[in-house]
Write an enzyme that holds these catalytic residues in place. Structure first.
Site, PDB file in Angstrom:
ATOM      1  N   ASP A  92       0.860  -1.175   0.000  1.00  0.00           N
ATOM      2  CA  ASP A  92       0.000   0.000   0.000  1.00  0.00           C
ATOM      3  C   ASP A  92       0.898   1.226   0.000  1.00  0.00           C
ATOM      4  O   ASP A  92       1.943   1.244   0.661  1.00  0.00           O
ATOM      5  CB  ASP A  92      -0.931   0.020   1.219  1.00  0.00           C
ATOM      6  CG  ASP A  92      -2.100   0.961   0.983  1.00  0.00           C
ATOM      7  OD1 ASP A  92      -2.678   0.929  -0.124  1.00  0.00           O
ATOM      8  OD2 ASP A  92      -2.442   1.745   1.881  1.00  0.00           O
ATOM      9  N   ASP A 105       3.379  11.067 -10.031  1.00  0.00           N
ATOM     10  CA  ASP A 105       4.769  11.236 -10.479  1.00  0.00           C
ATOM     11  C   ASP A 105       5.043  12.560 -11.206  1.00  0.00           C
ATOM     12  O   ASP A 105       6.096  13.172 -10.993  1.00  0.00           O
ATOM     13  CB  ASP A 105       5.208  10.062 -11.371  1.00  0.00           C
ATOM     14  CG  ASP A 105       5.572   8.829 -10.564  1.00  0.00           C
ATOM     15  OD1 ASP A 105       5.763   8.952  -9.335  1.00  0.00           O
ATOM     16  OD2 ASP A 105       5.670   7.739 -11.162  1.00  0.00           O
TER      17      ASP A 105
END
Ligand code: IMP
Length: 197
Positions: free
Chosen positions: A66, A147
């Protein structure tokens, strides 16, 4: 040479590809397909363990991962809700940039927790973090998720999405968690059970 096959419970192909590329020689990751597991935990550790334990129906050693983004000015949000923050990667990025429009403190960190569950052994946890800041606008097309707006402190000013997979993996939260897992994989109780010669 025998290969250690690690079963990973995930529906996220990007994570699987990153992990697969980061593993050293002698290790392979195999996707355990259990559909979408409900992330009902309040922490990365709880959610990672939920996934890993679910994987034990298919493998005697299973990994659950996670991860998420914690933003200082948002009191660590979106955190465990990073995936549920909006409908798509583009919408998630847009929402975060909107929330931080007038905010100068843009410090943030990515966190990954990998849980390794064993049918006959305790669950172990490996946590990796990378500190950075949220850019004013997206740059780059590599990677996934947040990102394009995450600039790690240890880099040269580029976002994760402007780096190659190898560059990101060397300093990323996921790379660090994985390195710890690999260093500790010898503690597996029944290493060998799932391993082909
Ligand atoms: P989950 O771990 O499946 O709950 O998803 C975590 C979410 O956090 C992803 O869908 C991404 O939005 C975000 N995330 C986690 N790791 C990364 C990463 O390496 N880069 C960009 N976004 C990430």
């Amino acid at each position: 040479m025998s290969v250690v096959v690690l079963g990973l419970v995930t529906s996220n192909q990007d994570k699987l590809a990153e992990i697969s590329a980061m593993l050293p020689k002698g290790f392979e990751v195999q996707r355990l397909d259990l559909g979408e597991i409900d992330e009902t935990g309040a922490t990365f550790e709880e959610n990672a363990e939920l996934k890993a334990i679910a994987g034990l129906v298919q493998s005697s050693v299973a990994l659950g991962e996670d991860s998420g983004l914690e933003v200082e000015a948002l009191h660590s949000a979106p955190g465990v809700y990073s995936k549920r923050y909006a409908e798509s990667d583009v919408a998630r990025v847009r929402r975060l940039l909107a929330e931080l429009r007038d905010v100068d403190d843009r410090r943030a960190r990515f966190v990954t927790v990998i849980a390794m569950a064993q049918r006959r052994g305790l669950t172990q946890f490996f946590r990796g973090e990378v500190e950075g800041h949220i850019a004013r606008e997206p740059s780059g097309t590599n990677g996934f998720g947040y990102d394009p707006i995450f600039v790690p402190n240890e880099g040269d000013g580029r976002t994760f999405a402007q780096m190659t997979r190898e560059e990101k993996g060397r300093i990323s939260h996921r790379g660090r968690a994985l390195a710890m897992l690999v260093a500790n994989v010898g503690t597996l109780v029944h290493l060998g059970e799932d391993l082909p010669e």
